[in-house]
Structures are given as C-alpha cells and as structure tokens.
Scaffold this active site. Structure first.
Site, short mmCIF file in Angstrom:
data_model
loop_
_atom_site.label_atom_id
_atom_site.label_comp_id
_atom_site.label_asym_id
_atom_site.label_seq_id
_atom_site.Cartn_x
_atom_site.Cartn_y
_atom_site.Cartn_z
CG HIS A 174 -11.79 -5.46 -3.16
ND1 HIS A 174 -12.42 -4.75 -4.14
CD2 HIS A 174 -12.07 -6.78 -3.43
CE1 HIS A 174 -13.06 -5.58 -4.95
NE2 HIS A 174 -12.86 -6.81 -4.54
CD GLU A 175 -9.50 -9.58 -2.59
OE1 GLU A 175 -10.40 -10.45 -2.49
OE2 GLU A 175 -9.29 -8.95 -3.64
CB CYS A 202 -14.78 -7.25 -7.77
SG CYS A 202 -15.11 -8.68 -6.72
CG HIS A 213 -14.97 -10.41 -1.50
ND1 HIS A 213 -16.06 -10.41 -2.34
CD2 HIS A 213 -13.96 -9.85 -2.22
CE1 HIS A 213 -15.72 -9.89 -3.52
NE2 HIS A 213 -14.46 -9.53 -3.47
NI NI Z 1 -13.49 -8.73 -5.15
#
Ligand code: NI
Length: 176
Positions: free
Chosen positions: A143-144, A101, A147
C-alpha cells in the site's frame, strides 16, 4: 522539532505523481522529513505514510505499529523507514483484505495484494534493509509503496461493492 504536516487527500494531483529516488542519505533534510512523517502518522493513528502524502515527491515510506485502533485485528508490524524500495513477490498467491488510507479518510475497501513478498531498500542513514514478510505486513508495504508510483488503493480494487464508509461498514476499528 518534528511537525505534524497536512496530509493530501485523493484528488490532489500530487498524489498521482511518480516520486523520485533519494540520492543522499543521512542528511539533516532527510532526517527532518522522516521525523515529520512519523509525527504525522502517529498523530493520525495511521499504519503507514508515504512522503507524497505530505507533498514531498521522494521515494520514502514509513510504517509499523504495535497495536492499531484502525486495524484492531492486524498483527504487529515493526516500525520501519524504507527508502528507495524494491518489492518482489515470493509467490503467485494473492489475498483480499480491507484497507484504508489517510488520503482517503473515512473509507475502507477490499484490495487484493501479494500474500508474501521480499522488500529491499535503505533506512534514513543509508543502511540496507532486506526482509521477507507476509500477511498484513506485506499488505502495508505494498500500500505505502504504491503511493510512490501515484497509486491509491481504490485503483487496485476489483469489487466496488466492498468499498464504503467506515461507519456504514461496521468492520470494527475507528474511523479516520
Ligand atoms: Ni495510503
């Protein structure tokens, strides 16, 4: 003119916050945000970037690459701008895989993710997006989108013995 923006690093409290939905599409402000995100992601050779990582608390992510030096074995993922996303797993099956990341520079860890999922949302013009994907594409989206809910990948890890510095792990690819 798009700008490379500083990426917040783990520990900055803005990364733990839940981002707000975008309410208006096709605006100059939204286009400028997406352009800055793309410039920043490409400059850092990232596979994806979420708006909170540059300090903007909106539900906007971008991802995609043809070939990525940070993930040399990953299949191509089309460049995508995804706003107000909804993710739905298409099976119970999960898969472990290495992630890094841009907000956790120099480190990699093994993270379990849904193997197949459907994602829906909008592009910057407000056109709907609806895709069913698997493998690394599905991993990047999860993953994105994490966030946007204030979740960084180490919070998803189950085995901290598979978390470390890229130059110690010898995984191939290049450090952040
Ligand atoms: Ni990330």
């Amino acid at each position: 003119m798009a700008m490379i923006r500083p990426v917040l690093r783990m520990g900055d409290p803005r990364l733990w916050q839940r981002a707000r939905p975008v309410e208006q599409f096709a605006t100059p402000a939204l286009r400028a945000l997406v352009a800055d995100m793309e410039e920043t992601m490409r400059h850092l050779d990232g596979a994806g970037l979420a708006a909170p990582q540059i300090g903007v608390g909106l539900r906007v992510v971008i991802f995609g690459f043809a070939h990525n030096a940070r993930y040399p074995d990953a299949d191509e993922v089309p460049y995508t701008v995804l706003i107000n996303p909804t993710l739905t797993p298409l099976s119970e099956e999960t898969e472990d895989g290495w992630e890094g990341c841009l907000s956790v520079p120099g480190l990699r860890g093994v993270v379990p993710r849904w193997r197949r999922l459907r994602y829906t949302g909008f592009d910057a013009a407000g056109n709907p997006i609806d895709r069913s994907v698997e493998g690394f594409h599905a991993r990047v989206v999860q993953h994105e989108c994490d966030h946007l809910d204030g979740i960084l990948y180490p919070m998803r890890m189950r085995d901290m013995s598979r978390f470390g510095f890229v130059d110690e792990l010898n995984l191939g690819g290049t450090p952040d």
